[in-house]
Design a protein around this motif. Sequence first.
Motif, PDB file in Angstrom:
ATOM      1  N   GLY A 137       2.509 -41.069  13.035  1.00 49.68           N
ATOM      2  CA  GLY A 137       1.084 -40.865  12.795  1.00 49.68           C
ATOM      3  C   GLY A 137       0.719 -41.259  11.376  1.00 49.68           C
ATOM      4  O   GLY A 137       1.550 -41.738  10.605  1.00 49.68           O
ATOM      5  N   THR A 138      -0.554 -41.055  11.020  1.00 51.98           N
ATOM      6  CA  THR A 138      -1.066 -41.416   9.697  1.00 51.98           C
ATOM      7  C   THR A 138      -1.564 -40.177   8.976  1.00 51.98           C
ATOM      8  O   THR A 138      -2.289 -39.366   9.553  1.00 51.98           O
ATOM      9  N   VAL A 139      -1.141 -40.054   7.720  1.00 53.08           N
ATOM     10  CA  VAL A 139      -1.555 -38.929   6.884  1.00 53.08           C
ATOM     11  C   VAL A 139      -2.095 -39.500   5.572  1.00 53.08           C
ATOM     12  O   VAL A 139      -1.409 -40.268   4.892  1.00 53.08           O
ATOM     13  N   LEU A 140      -3.346 -39.126   5.208  1.00 53.48           N
ATOM     14  CA  LEU A 140      -3.960 -39.528   3.947  1.00 53.48           C
ATOM     15  C   LEU A 140      -4.303 -38.269   3.175  1.00 53.48           C
ATOM     16  O   LEU A 140      -5.028 -37.402   3.670  1.00 53.48           O
ATOM     17  N   ARG A 141      -3.778 -38.164   1.953  1.00 52.96           N
ATOM     18  CA  ARG A 141      -3.989 -36.956   1.154  1.00 52.96           C
ATOM     19  C   ARG A 141      -4.019 -37.335  -0.322  1.00 52.96           C
ATOM     20  O   ARG A 141      -3.480 -38.376  -0.724  1.00 52.96           O
ATOM     21  N   PRO A 142      -4.628 -36.483  -1.143  1.00 53.82           N
ATOM     22  CA  PRO A 142      -4.573 -36.719  -2.590  1.00 53.82           C
ATOM     23  C   PRO A 142      -3.205 -36.337  -3.139  1.00 53.82           C
ATOM     24  O   PRO A 142      -2.537 -35.436  -2.622  1.00 53.82           O
ATOM     25  N   THR A 143      -2.804 -37.011  -4.178  1.00 54.76           N
ATOM     26  CA  THR A 143      -1.555 -36.654  -4.841  1.00 54.76           C
ATOM     27  C   THR A 143      -1.819 -35.508  -5.824  1.00 54.76           C
ATOM     28  O   THR A 143      -2.969 -35.077  -6.023  1.00 54.76           O
ATOM     29  N   ALA A 144      -0.768 -35.021  -6.436  1.00 55.34           N
ATOM     30  CA  ALA A 144      -0.917 -33.964  -7.450  1.00 55.34           C
ATOM     31  C   ALA A 144      -1.765 -34.472  -8.608  1.00 55.34           C
ATOM     32  O   ALA A 144      -2.609 -33.741  -9.156  1.00 55.34           O
ATOM     33  N   ARG A 145      -1.573 -35.728  -8.957  1.00 54.28           N
ATOM     34  CA  ARG A 145      -2.392 -36.309 -10.026  1.00 54.28           C
ATOM     35  C   ARG A 145      -3.846 -36.375  -9.606  1.00 54.28           C
ATOM     36  O   ARG A 145      -4.757 -36.111 -10.409  1.00 54.28           O
ATOM     37  N   GLY A 146      -4.093 -36.752  -8.333  1.00 55.42           N
ATOM     38  CA  GLY A 146      -5.476 -36.816  -7.854  1.00 55.42           C
ATOM     39  C   GLY A 146      -6.150 -35.465  -7.870  1.00 55.42           C
ATOM     40  O   GLY A 146      -7.348 -35.349  -8.195  1.00 55.42           O
ATOM     41  N   VAL A 147      -5.401 -34.400  -7.503  1.00 51.53           N
ATOM     42  CA  VAL A 147      -5.977 -33.050  -7.524  1.00 51.53           C
ATOM     43  C   VAL A 147      -6.331 -32.665  -8.954  1.00 51.53           C
ATOM     44  O   VAL A 147      -7.408 -32.084  -9.222  1.00 51.53           O
ATOM     45  N   VAL A 148      -5.458 -32.983  -9.905  1.00 50.48           N
ATOM     46  CA  VAL A 148      -5.723 -32.649 -11.312  1.00 50.48           C
ATOM     47  C   VAL A 148      -6.954 -33.397 -11.807  1.00 50.48           C
ATOM     48  O   VAL A 148      -7.821 -32.826 -12.503  1.00 50.48           O
ATOM     49  N   VAL A 149      -7.073 -34.687 -11.460  1.00 52.35           N
ATOM     50  CA  VAL A 149      -8.228 -35.472 -11.897  1.00 52.35           C
ATOM     51  C   VAL A 149      -9.516 -34.900 -11.308  1.00 52.35           C
ATOM     52  O   VAL A 149     -10.557 -34.786 -12.006  1.00 52.35           O
ATOM     53  N   ALA A 150      -9.489 -34.518 -10.029  1.00 49.54           N
ATOM     54  CA  ALA A 150     -10.686 -33.953  -9.404  1.00 49.54           C
ATOM     55  C   ALA A 150     -11.082 -32.639 -10.069  1.00 49.54           C
ATOM     56  O   ALA A 150     -12.278 -32.378 -10.320  1.00 49.54           O
ATOM     57  N   VAL A 151     -10.103 -31.781 -10.360  1.00 50.24           N
ATOM     58  CA  VAL A 151     -10.406 -30.498 -11.007  1.00 50.24           C
ATOM     59  C   VAL A 151     -10.969 -30.725 -12.402  1.00 50.24           C
ATOM     60  O   VAL A 151     -11.954 -30.077 -12.817  1.00 50.24           O
ATOM     61  N   LEU A 152     -10.370 -31.666 -13.151  1.00 43.99           N
ATOM     62  CA  LEU A 152     -10.875 -31.951 -14.498  1.00 43.99           C
ATOM     63  C   LEU A 152     -12.291 -32.513 -14.457  1.00 43.99           C
ATOM     64  O   LEU A 152     -13.135 -32.188 -15.320  1.00 43.99           O
ATOM     65  N   ALA A 153     -12.570 -33.359 -13.454  1.00 46.50           N
ATOM     66  CA  ALA A 153     -13.918 -33.922 -13.338  1.00 46.50           C
ATOM     67  C   ALA A 153     -14.944 -32.822 -13.117  1.00 46.50           C
ATOM     68  O   ALA A 153     -16.034 -32.812 -13.736  1.00 46.50           O
ATOM     69  N   VAL A 154     -14.617 -31.856 -12.236  1.00 48.77           N
ATOM     70  CA  VAL A 154     -15.540 -30.750 -11.976  1.00 48.77           C
ATOM     71  C   VAL A 154     -15.713 -29.893 -13.220  1.00 48.77           C
ATOM     72  O   VAL A 154     -16.849 -29.494 -13.582  1.00 48.77           O
TER      73      VAL A 154
END
Length: 451
Positions: free
Chosen positions: A6-23
């Motif tokens: 199957g296919t799984v698309l998810r943010p990486t740990a770096r992506g989660v950190v960038v999103a939190v910092l942006a907010v």
Amino acid sequence: MTPRPGTVLRPTARGVVVAVLAVLCWVLSDLTRLLPARYLAAALLLALLVGGIGIVLGSIGLRARRQVIDDAAPVGAVARVQLELVGNPPLTVLPLARGAVREHLPGALGGQGDLPLGRRMPHVLPVRHRGTHELGPYSLLVRDLFGLFHLRRTSEDALRITGLPVLTEMAPAAERAAGITRDGALGAMAVSGVGEIGPIARPYAAGDDIRRIHWRASARTGQLMTREDEPAAGLSAVIVLDTTRRGETDPAVEDRLVSHAATVLDSLGINGWDVRIVDASGDEITRSGRRRGIPGPSLLGSEADAVEQRASLMALAGVVFDDEAARVRVGIDHAAGQTALAIAFGVDHGDPFEGLQLDRFAGRATHRTAIALRPAYEEADGEHPRRARRIGPADGDDFGRAHEEHAAQLAAAREDAPPVRSRLGGWTLVRGTTADSLDDLLTAADAEETA
């Protein structure tokens, strides 16, 4: 843990950190009216947007196809595999993301490993154990250029690679010690072998060719006799594999025993024997007749020999040492007709061939040899690390260097524990280790006997 197809698309740990910092930066700019915080938040959000677009475009048409070039290879060799992307996905044209292919291989084929993602990804896999091994699923792993999103697309194709027993060439001294040859190769002797034609005499009938009259038989009987051809009886041998399960067994010992049996089977066929290999229950694993390509330059005979040899190796590759001692049928003669030679192979658990009653397999064989093996040394923990290794054509060289080190260990083990020869009823029992070659086992026993 092996992922499911199957296919799984998810943010990486770096992506989660960038999103939190942006907010946080956006909230901070609203509270403090600091424009740099708002600019930073906008830049982080833009990076997330670019990364998301890149991973989505990179996933378009991303499919792979895997093909096994060598579906069977001897243990210790490598099997070639071709992996390629289907079509021309945008990822191979535009630098939208970077990726790899992770093959979730079993330990018998080297364990989990990664390939750099490309249009064509040929590679080799080391075959470490005998038997049929499924390659398992493989995953296309893609990350955007900023490493903010991770895409995993897993596929499964049920491909298999079979680890075959290792065939070696027996030395003439080893063949003589095992009784395969007597005073030279049987194939060179003027003796009728399996499938050869021997003359007999029958009464003359009208229409028989005058050139086929058997004059000597006619003189003895007082009537005309005609020479007629019929198949002559050949030499028959049996190879016994003690597949009885007696506790835990090292897979290397089982593989070594089966490889020795395959080598003896091949040598017997070359020397004109009709051979059967049976398991502990007397069930036939495979059989082989005299090699048809040996007496002359027959291309058809050589081709038939190759087909028969491969069929025997495939049958031996599937042998499992799991027969329960209670299920082994006792009191049944499993010998094949006029058996003239018997060779048995088994695991040495301290009392080789315990309860097997080898004589019931041997028939009238006058030459009986039993070989029992134990591990040469304790193997290291067989669990492979979960971290993926790098797969590639160079793996063949790395695997070869590993085998050079393994060969040095085996040489040291041979010096520490040479084979020991004794008697087991009417059988010659040779006890050795996986470090000993078949020639080592048989010639060492022969040397001890003449010492």
